[in-house]
Write a protein that holds these residues in place. Structure first.
Motif, PDB file in Angstrom:
ATOM      1  N   ASN A  30     -23.786 -19.976 -20.892  1.00  0.00           N
ATOM      2  CA  ASN A  30     -25.118 -20.455 -21.275  1.00  0.00           C
ATOM      3  C   ASN A  30     -25.947 -19.355 -21.921  1.00  0.00           C
ATOM      4  O   ASN A  30     -26.642 -19.597 -22.918  1.00  0.00           O
ATOM      5  CB  ASN A  30     -25.844 -21.041 -20.066  1.00  0.00           C
ATOM      6  CG  ASN A  30     -25.228 -22.343 -19.617  1.00  0.00           C
ATOM      7  OD1 ASN A  30     -24.624 -23.070 -20.399  1.00  0.00           O
ATOM      8  ND2 ASN A  30     -25.355 -22.640 -18.335  1.00  0.00           N
ATOM      9  N   ASN A  31     -25.886 -18.146 -21.373  1.00  0.00           N
ATOM     10  CA  ASN A  31     -26.631 -17.028 -21.953  1.00  0.00           C
ATOM     11  C   ASN A  31     -26.131 -16.689 -23.357  1.00  0.00           C
ATOM     12  O   ASN A  31     -26.926 -16.419 -24.260  1.00  0.00           O
ATOM     13  CB  ASN A  31     -26.555 -15.789 -21.058  1.00  0.00           C
ATOM     14  CG  ASN A  31     -27.339 -15.954 -19.787  1.00  0.00           C
ATOM     15  OD1 ASN A  31     -28.260 -16.765 -19.707  1.00  0.00           O
ATOM     16  ND2 ASN A  31     -26.987 -15.178 -18.773  1.00  0.00           N
TER      17      ASN A  31
ATOM     18  N   SER B 101     -24.637 -18.760 -25.390  1.00  0.00           N
ATOM     19  CA  SER B 101     -25.043 -19.879 -26.233  1.00  0.00           C
ATOM     20  C   SER B 101     -26.501 -19.717 -26.677  1.00  0.00           C
ATOM     21  O   SER B 101     -26.836 -19.934 -27.846  1.00  0.00           O
ATOM     22  CB  SER B 101     -24.859 -21.191 -25.480  1.00  0.00           C
ATOM     23  OG  SER B 101     -25.347 -22.268 -26.228  1.00  0.00           O
ATOM     24  N   GLU B 102     -27.371 -19.328 -25.758  1.00  0.00           N
ATOM     25  CA  GLU B 102     -28.785 -19.115 -26.089  1.00  0.00           C
ATOM     26  C   GLU B 102     -28.954 -17.972 -27.092  1.00  0.00           C
ATOM     27  O   GLU B 102     -29.803 -18.055 -27.985  1.00  0.00           O
ATOM     28  CB  GLU B 102     -29.602 -18.840 -24.821  1.00  0.00           C
ATOM     29  CG  GLU B 102     -29.752 -20.037 -23.919  1.00  0.00           C
ATOM     30  CD  GLU B 102     -30.417 -21.224 -24.601  1.00  0.00           C
ATOM     31  OE1 GLU B 102     -31.431 -21.038 -25.306  1.00  0.00           O
ATOM     32  OE2 GLU B 102     -29.914 -22.356 -24.430  1.00  0.00           O
TER      33      GLU B 102
ATOM     34  N   LYS C  81     -28.031 -19.397 -30.419  1.00  0.00           N
ATOM     35  CA  LYS C  81     -29.076 -20.316 -30.868  1.00  0.00           C
ATOM     36  C   LYS C  81     -30.254 -19.545 -31.455  1.00  0.00           C
ATOM     37  O   LYS C  81     -30.835 -19.953 -32.454  1.00  0.00           O
ATOM     38  CB  LYS C  81     -29.572 -21.187 -29.710  1.00  0.00           C
ATOM     39  CG  LYS C  81     -28.664 -22.315 -29.342  1.00  0.00           C
ATOM     40  CD  LYS C  81     -29.286 -23.099 -28.198  1.00  0.00           C
ATOM     41  CE  LYS C  81     -28.288 -23.992 -27.519  1.00  0.00           C
ATOM     42  NZ  LYS C  81     -28.864 -24.658 -26.342  1.00  0.00           N
TER      43      LYS C  81
ATOM     44  N   ALA D 169     -34.994 -13.799 -26.440  1.00  0.00           N
ATOM     45  CA  ALA D 169     -33.529 -13.658 -26.428  1.00  0.00           C
ATOM     46  C   ALA D 169     -33.109 -12.184 -26.350  1.00  0.00           C
ATOM     47  O   ALA D 169     -31.927 -11.880 -26.435  1.00  0.00           O
ATOM     48  CB  ALA D 169     -32.933 -14.295 -27.677  1.00  0.00           C
TER      49      ALA D 169
END
Length: 119
Positions: free
Chosen positions: A33-34, A36-37, A40, A85
């Motif tokens: 998830n990290n 992926s962020e 993004k 981020a």
């Protein structure tokens, strides 16, 4: 019936050697998830332009807005995304806030991506 899609497997056989080789190295959900962020946050043309500027020098919102012919408000919004981020950081000097890349990893990520798309 013949498989018309040549890029998919037409058998139902699990290669245990492949599964065993990989299963202990699969990333945990939090790390996925990290990551992926992170991608993004990079996945926006304006943010890529900002990173490209900050690879060369630190800059304030006014400088970046001028270089990209955008409003300071729009640049500030994009910098907030990059900051959350952990791609950029800032420092204050009097009333001026200067932005720079958070660390050398950001430059590495950018350069590797750039090399990939140029090949």
């Amino acid at each position: 019936m013949e498989n018309l899609n040549n890029d998919t497997c037409s058998c139902n056989f699990i290669h245990e050697d492949v599964v065993n080789l990989v299963k202990d190295n699969i990333l945990d959900e939090n790390t996925i998830n990290n990551l992926s962020e992170l991608f993004k946050a990079i996945a926006d043309p304006t943010r890529i332009k900002i990173i490209n500027i900050l690879i060369n020098t630190e800059a304030c919102v006014c400088d970046i807005a001028s270089l990209l012919n955008m409003t300071q408000s729009a640049i500030s919004h994009q910098l907030r995304v990059l900051k959350s981020a952990r791609l950029v950081k800032y420092r204050k000097e009097g009333k001026v806030v200067y932005y720079s890349l958070d660390d050398y990893h950001v430059n590495d990520i950018f350069e590797k991506g750039l090399n990939h798309v140029r090949e």
